[in-house]
Design a protein around this motif. Structure first.
Motif, PDB file in Angstrom:
ATOM      1  N   ASN A  10      32.827  42.748  46.553  1.00  0.00           N
ATOM      2  CA  ASN A  10      33.480  41.477  46.493  1.00  0.00           C
ATOM      3  C   ASN A  10      32.832  40.354  47.129  1.00  0.00           C
ATOM      4  OD1 ASN A  10      35.956  41.889  44.152  1.00  0.00           O
ATOM      5  ND2 ASN A  10      36.181  43.285  46.127  1.00  0.00           N
ATOM      6  N   LYS A  13      31.024  37.246  45.401  1.00  0.00           N
ATOM      7  CA  LYS A  13      32.087  36.576  44.738  1.00  0.00           C
ATOM      8  C   LYS A  13      32.748  35.539  45.643  1.00  0.00           C
ATOM      9  CE  LYS A  13      35.941  38.161  43.350  1.00  0.00           C
ATOM     10  NZ  LYS A  13      36.933  39.227  42.666  1.00  0.00           N
ATOM     11  N   TRP A  14      33.288  36.226  46.599  1.00  0.00           N
ATOM     12  CA  TRP A  14      33.930  35.253  47.715  1.00  0.00           C
ATOM     13  C   TRP A  14      33.051  33.979  48.190  1.00  0.00           C
ATOM     14  CZ3 TRP A  14      36.206  40.258  50.331  1.00  0.00           C
ATOM     15  CH2 TRP A  14      36.962  40.854  49.624  1.00  0.00           C
ATOM     16  N   ASN A  30      41.085  29.501  37.706  1.00  0.00           N
ATOM     17  CA  ASN A  30      40.714  30.959  37.425  1.00  0.00           C
ATOM     18  C   ASN A  30      40.262  31.738  38.547  1.00  0.00           C
ATOM     19  OD1 ASN A  30      41.395  30.792  34.669  1.00  0.00           O
ATOM     20  ND2 ASN A  30      39.120  30.098  33.992  1.00  0.00           N
ATOM     21  N   HIS A  31      39.526  30.872  39.515  1.00  0.00           N
ATOM     22  CA  HIS A  31      38.966  31.474  40.799  1.00  0.00           C
ATOM     23  C   HIS A  31      40.206  31.689  41.750  1.00  0.00           C
ATOM     24  CE1 HIS A  31      34.600  30.020  40.075  1.00  0.00           C
ATOM     25  NE2 HIS A  31      34.977  30.881  39.346  1.00  0.00           N
ATOM     26  N   GLU A  34      41.905  35.044  40.702  1.00  0.00           N
ATOM     27  CA  GLU A  34      41.133  36.173  41.084  1.00  0.00           C
ATOM     28  C   GLU A  34      41.290  36.348  42.835  1.00  0.00           C
ATOM     29  OE1 GLU A  34      37.098  36.796  39.790  1.00  0.00           O
ATOM     30  OE2 GLU A  34      37.292  34.880  38.528  1.00  0.00           O
ATOM     31  N   VAL A  35      41.163  35.178  43.207  1.00  0.00           N
ATOM     32  CA  VAL A  35      41.541  35.489  44.919  1.00  0.00           C
ATOM     33  C   VAL A  35      42.628  35.869  45.443  1.00  0.00           C
ATOM     34  CG1 VAL A  35      41.297  34.234  47.139  1.00  0.00           C
ATOM     35  CG2 VAL A  35      39.315  33.782  45.594  1.00  0.00           C
ATOM     36  N   ASN A  37      44.551  37.933  43.234  1.00  0.00           N
ATOM     37  CA  ASN A  37      44.695  39.255  42.890  1.00  0.00           C
ATOM     38  C   ASN A  37      43.926  40.036  44.176  1.00  0.00           C
ATOM     39  OD1 ASN A  37      45.848  38.713  40.679  1.00  0.00           O
ATOM     40  ND2 ASN A  37      44.193  38.718  39.532  1.00  0.00           N
ATOM     41  N   ASP A  38      42.845  39.643  44.559  1.00  0.00           N
ATOM     42  CA  ASP A  38      42.045  40.420  45.823  1.00  0.00           C
ATOM     43  C   ASP A  38      43.114  40.345  46.866  1.00  0.00           C
ATOM     44  OD1 ASP A  38      40.257  40.810  43.909  1.00  0.00           O
ATOM     45  OD2 ASP A  38      38.882  39.225  44.774  1.00  0.00           O
TER      46      ASP A  38
END
Length: 314
Positions: A10, A13-14, A30-31, A34-35, A37-38
């Motif tokens: 990841n 992406k980060w 959206n980002h 995602e973050v 969720n991580d």
């Protein structure tokens, strides 16, 4: 999944999310999802790791970006005080703690130096101030210095000086954080010797009830300015996943945000010192109420409230 593998999968992406310049609110939302969720995954399997702390900071940054991309520009001012500044305090709470520790240590050094060296207070405060205060004590008005100047002129001068000191303490952080630490030590030693001087005259409690009417906000703001300087200095020393230039720019922005947030605190402190502290004869319950209210506000806005906001985000 092992943490090292999770990070490897990841990292790119980060990094992309960190450096992105968002113009589309949907994209940043959206980002952010995602973050988070991580982050939820990291909190479950690596709760005390640096990865979790990093993702928490990245989530905070993206949350702020959501606010920045809103069309309601009239809410920008409210958002800054309600969300951005508290989250910045939360993100850098460790720097706030370090700044407080440095300052308290220097206060202790100043007090002990004044206790064991009769000339130390004169060295730090100057002969003129010490002689004037001794004369005021002999007259029965030990805090008469706060009554000598016109209230409005005093307000302007003190407010401007305090804001200058905060910016100066912040900017010195660029010298590997050492400049900020030196500024904190200098102010702390001055405060410690100054406060001990009144205790040595049997005026310790009275000095607290008078001087800390404005000093609670003023000193708290100086400590927070020190934290901002450490943010700037550490961004240069420890760029982490950023280039050093990117890290410095990021640290400068976040540190300056903290310093700008201190301006109203300094203004209120200057008002209290100019218009309220001079009434040294006021009943002690009123002085104590002002002092404790100021302390409660700092603890709430810098520690409690930011923590609550952050917990609601995650």
């Amino acid at each position: 999944m092992r943490e090292a593998l999770f990070v490897k999968q990841n990292t790119e992406k980060w990094k992309r999310f960190e450096t992105a310049q968002y113009a589309n609110p949907d994209q940043v939302a959206n980002h952010f999802i995602e973050v988070t969720n991580d982050l939820a995954y990291a909190k479950t399997f690596y709760p005390n790791s640096k990865t979790t702390a990093y993702l928490n900071g990245l989530a905070s940054k993206l949350h702020q970006a959501i606010y920045k991309n809103r069309k309601e520009k009239t809410n920008r001012f409210i958002t800054f005080w309600k969300t951005e500044l508290p989250l910045t305090f939360y993100k850098h709470r460790q720097k706030v703690l370090y700044s407080l520790v440095f300052f308290l240590i220097s206060c202790a050094i100043g007090a002990l130096s004044a206790k064991y060296d009769d000339t130390f207070v004169r060295l730090i405060m100057g002969d003129g101030y010490v002689n004037m205060t001794n004369e005021n004590i002999a007259k029965g008005d030990p805090f008469g210095v706060y009554k000598q100047q016109n209230e409005f002129l005093m307000f302007i001068q003190i407010g401007a000086n305090n804001i200058f000191v905060s910016i100066y303490t912040f900017v010195l952080g660029i010298i590997f954080s050492i400049g900020t630490i030196v500024s904190l030590f200098r102010n702390g030693i001055m405060l410690g010797s100054f406060q001990y001087f009144f205790f040595s005259k049997g005026l310790g409690i009275k000095s607290i009830l008078v001087i800390w009417i404005h000093g609670t906000l003023e000193i708290s703001a100086i400590v927070l300015a020190g934290a901002a300087g450490l943010v700037l200095g550490n961004s240069f020393l420890f760029p982490k996943t950023f280039t050093r230039k990117q890290s410095i720019v990021k640290g400068a922005k976040e540190g300056m945000k903290m310093v700008l947030g201190l301006i109203p605190i300094f203004v209120v402190a200057a008002f209290l010192e100019s218009f309220i502290t001079r009434h040294t004869e006021m009943p002690w319950p009123i002085s104590a109420a002002i002092l404790l209210s100021s302390a409660a506000f700092i603890v709430w806005y810098v520690l409690i409230y930011p923590s609550k906001i952050n917990s609601k985000q995650i």
